[in-house]
Design an enzyme around this catalytic site. Structure first.
Site, PDB file in Angstrom:
ATOM      1  N   HIS A 215      45.779  13.306 -35.902  1.00 16.76           N
ATOM      2  CA  HIS A 215      45.408  14.368 -36.844  1.00 16.76           C
ATOM      3  C   HIS A 215      43.932  14.719 -36.733  1.00 16.76           C
ATOM      4  CE1 HIS A 215      49.347  14.191 -38.895  1.00 16.76           C
ATOM      5  NE2 HIS A 215      49.343  13.008 -38.309  1.00 16.76           N
TER       6      HIS A 215
ATOM      7  N   GLU B  25      29.633  -0.754 -20.103  1.00 17.31           N
ATOM      8  CA  GLU B  25      28.423  -1.432 -19.650  1.00 17.31           C
ATOM      9  C   GLU B  25      28.585  -1.954 -18.216  1.00 17.31           C
ATOM     10  OE1 GLU B  25      25.558  -3.212 -22.853  1.00 17.31           O
ATOM     11  OE2 GLU B  25      26.632  -4.871 -21.957  1.00 17.31           O
TER      12      GLU B  25
ATOM     13  N   LYS C  68      14.980   0.024 -25.008  1.00 16.51           N
ATOM     14  CA  LYS C  68      14.188  -1.111 -25.504  1.00 16.51           C
ATOM     15  C   LYS C  68      12.715  -0.898 -25.188  1.00 16.51           C
ATOM     16  CE  LYS C  68      17.655  -4.732 -24.861  1.00 16.51           C
ATOM     17  NZ  LYS C  68      17.958  -5.921 -24.075  1.00 16.51           N
TER      18      LYS C  68
HETATM   19  O1  PA5 Z   1      27.217  -7.770 -22.117  1.00 23.56           O
HETATM   20  C1  PA5 Z   1      26.019  -7.938 -22.256  1.00 23.56           C
HETATM   21  O2  PA5 Z   1      25.364  -8.636 -21.477  1.00 23.56           O
HETATM   22  C2  PA5 Z   1      25.265  -7.339 -23.420  1.00 23.56           C
HETATM   23  O3  PA5 Z   1      26.075  -6.495 -24.167  1.00 23.56           O
HETATM   24  C3  PA5 Z   1      24.752  -8.431 -24.320  1.00 23.56           C
HETATM   25  O4  PA5 Z   1      25.811  -9.194 -24.801  1.00 23.56           O
HETATM   26  C4  PA5 Z   1      23.972  -7.865 -25.501  1.00 23.56           C
HETATM   27  O5  PA5 Z   1      22.949  -7.026 -25.040  1.00 23.56           O
HETATM   28  C5  PA5 Z   1      23.349  -8.976 -26.339  1.00 23.56           C
HETATM   29  O6  PA5 Z   1      22.556  -9.796 -25.551  1.00 23.56           O
HETATM   30  P1  PA5 Z   1      22.111 -11.223 -26.007  1.00 23.56           P
HETATM   31  O7  PA5 Z   1      23.310 -12.065 -26.128  1.00 23.56           O
HETATM   32  O8  PA5 Z   1      21.184 -11.709 -24.939  1.00 23.56           O
HETATM   33  O9  PA5 Z   1      21.407 -11.071 -27.336  1.00 23.56           O
END
Ligand code: PA5
Length: 443
Positions: free
Chosen positions: A304, A283, A418
Site C-alpha cells: 500500500h 557495505e 567520519k
Molecule cells: O561491517 C562492518 O565492519 C561495520 O558495519 C562495522 O560493524 C561498524 O562500522 C561498527 O564498527 P565497530 O564494531 O568497529 O564499532
C-alpha cells in the site's frame, strides 16, 4: 530451506548465467583457499563449526547471571556490531515485547547520535534495573563510544563503581582500540571479536551471541543451523548449490541492468533481518561505483506504499522474497452470520493462508509487471532456520562480491563521512580538512 527460480527464469539471459555459473567452482576455491581480496577476513567461513563449546557455555553463563538482575539489557553498537543481534532477536521475540513484561527487554543504543533518543532511554533506565554490552570491534567508533560514555556514567551513578562494572560487558578486539584498554582498567567482563571476522559477518561471535542469549534465545540452535549450511556449501561447492544459485542469479540480473534488489518479507518479525541483509550486501558490494543497491519492503504493509512503484515504476529492480511456510501460531478468520464486511468467503481460513495467497498473487503480478522474483522459502522462523539463512546470505555475499570483482570484506567508503565529521568537530590532526569544509559550508 529452498530457492525457487520459477519467477526469475523467464528474465534471465542464459549466456550470462552460464558464464557466471562457470566461475562458481573457482570462486569457492578463492574463498576456501583464502586467495582473494580481503582474505584476512574469512574467519566467518568456518566459524559456525569451529565455535568453541567453552565459549558458548561462558556466554550462556554470563547471560543467565545478567538476566537475573536486568529488566532491560542495552546493546550499544552500530552496523555489524548490532544489526545481526537485532535481526535474530526481533525475529524470535514477541512482536509486542515491550508490553509483555517479559524480562529482560533488549534495547539498543550507540546506533545513532540522537540526543533525544539517549535522553528518553535514560529516563526509562532511571526506573529499571539494567545491564549493558558495549560492542565495537575497532573500539573507537564514535556513535557507540558516545553512548557508552553517557550510559557508563548513568550506570555508575545508579549502582556505584563496583556493581556497575559487574553489569557491563565489553565485546571488542583482543588488543587494539580504546574500548579494550578501558575494559582492562575497569575490569569488565570481556569477549573478543576474532581478528579475521569483520563486523557484518560477526553475528555468530559474541557480538551477536551474547545479546541473543540475553533475549533468552537458544544460541546453540542458531549455531547448529549455520553449521548445517556451512557443511552444505562445503560438500557441494558448485553452481547447483542454492547459495550459488542465488549469487549467480542476482549477479546475472545486475549484468542485465537490474541494479536494485529488494528483499521482501511478509512477516513483520523479519524487518530487522532485512536491515541486517541490507548492511551485509550494501557495505560488502557498493564499491568502485559498482554493486546492486539493496532495499527492503515488508508486505502486505508496503503493497500500500512501495507496491505501486514496484509494480509500475522504473524497471531496474528485482525482488528476493523470504517466504515463510508456517506461522508459529494459529489464528482463523471467524464466520459472522450477517457478513456485513463480506469476509465470509474466507471465514475459517488461517490468516497465514490469506497472507500466503497475497504473496503468490503479488509474485505473479510483479512478474507480469517485469520484475523478476527470487523466492527463498523457509519452513518457519526459528533459531535453527535463522542460523541457516545467516550463513546462506554470508556465503552468497562473498561469492557474488568476488564475481563482481570487489573486495567484499572492506568498507573504505564509510571513512568519508567520519573524516568530515571529525574535521567539523575540530579533532586534532584534521586542521586542513576543517579549513576546507568551513570554506565550502561558508562558516
Ligand atoms: O561491517 C562492518 O565492519 C561495520 O558495519 C562495522 O560493524 C561498524 O562500522 C561498527 O564498527 P565497530 O564494531 O568497529 O564499532
Amino acid at each position: 530451506m529452498n530457492i525457487d527460480l520459477t519467477h526469475v527464469n523467464p528474465f534471465l539471459n542464459k549466456d550470462v548465467v552460464n558464464e557466471l555459473e562457470s566461475r562458481i567452482p573457482a570462486t569457492y576455491d578463492t574463498i576456501y583457499q583464502k586467495t582473494g581480496a580481503g582474505n584476512d577476513f574469512l574467519g566467518w567461513v568456518s566459524l559456525p563449526s569451529e565455535i568453541d563449546e567453552n565459549l558458548l557455555a561462558d556466554i550462556e553463563k554470563t547471560a543467565a547471571e545478567l538476566r537475573k538482575k536486568s529488566e532491560i539489557f542495552v546493546v550499544i553498537g552500530i552496523g555489524g556490531s548490532y544489526l545481526g543481534a537485532r535481526a535474530v532477536i526481533e525475529a524470535l521475540q514477541n512482536h509486542f515485547a515491550p508490553l509483555t513484561g517479559e524480562k529482560p527487554l533488549i534495547v539498543y543504543a550507540g546506533h545513532n547520535m540522537s540526543e533525544d533518543y539517549l535522553h528518553d532511554l535514560m529516563a526509562v533506565l532511571d526506573k529499571k534495573d539494567y545491564s549493558l554490552a558495549v560492542i565495537s570491534k575497532s573500539g573507537t567508533t564514535t556513535e557507540p563510544a558516545i553512548a557508552f560514555r553517557i550510559l557508563k556514567q548513568h550506570i555508575i551513578n545508579k549502582y556505584g563503581e563496583q556493581e556497575a562494572a559487574s553489569r557491563i560487558v565489553a565485546i571488542t578486539d583482543k588488543a587494539r582500540g580504546a574500548l579494550k584498554q578501558l575494559a582492562n582498567v575497569k575490569g569488565y567482563k570481556t569477549y573478543i571479536v576474532p581478528d579475521d571476522v569483520g563486523g557484518r559477518f560477526s553475528v555468530l561471535t559474541p557480538v551477536g551471541l551474547l545479546p541473543i542469549a540475553m533475549a533468552g534465545i537458544d544460541i546453540r540452535a542458531l549455531v547448529k543451523g549455520a553449521v548445517e549450511m556451512e557443511r552444505q556449501c562445503k560438500a557441494n561447492p558448485t553452481a547447483s548449490n542454492p547459495v550459488s544459485q542465488y549469487a549467480v542469479v542476482r549477479q546475472a540480473l545486475y549484468a542485465q541492468g537490474l541494479t536494485n534488489e529488494i528483499i521482501v518479507n511478509y512477516e513483520p518479525r523479519l524487518v530487522y533481518f532485512s536491515e541486517w541483509w541490507k548492511q551485509l550486501y550494501g557495505e560488502s558490494h557498493g564499491k568502485q561505483h559498482k554493486g546492486v543497491f539493496p532495499a527492503s519492503v515488508t508486505f502486505s504493509t508496503d503493497l500500500h506504499s512501495m507496491g505501486q512503484y514496484i509494480q509500475d515504476g522504473l524497471r531496474n529492480l528485482f525482488e528476493t522474497v523470504i517466504s515463510v511456510e508456517n506461522a508459529n501460531h494459529e489464528l482463523r478468520i471467524p464466520m459472522e452470520n450477517d457478513d456485513l464486511d463480506q469476509l465470509n468467503y474466507i471465514a475459517g481460513k488461517r490468516i497465514s493462508e490469506v497472507n500466503h495467497k497475497a504473496e503468490l498473487g503479488t509474485v505473479l503480478a510483479h512478474e507480469d509487471g517485469g520484475v523478476p522474483v527470487i523466492r527463498i522459502t523457509i519452513p518457519e522462523v526459528s533459531a535453527l532456520v535463522l542460523g541457516q539463512l545467516i550463513y546462506f546470505f554470508e556465503m552468497a555475499c562473498a561469492l557474488s562480491g568476488y564475481m563482481l570483482e570487489v573486495n567484499p570484506f572492506d568498507q573504505p567508503g564509510v571513512e568519508a563521512y567520519k573524516k568530515n565529521m571529525f574535521a567539523l568537530l575540530g579533532k586534532k590532526g584534521f586542521e586542513e580538512k576543517t579549513a576546507e569544509l568551513n570554506r565550502r559550508l561558508e562558516l
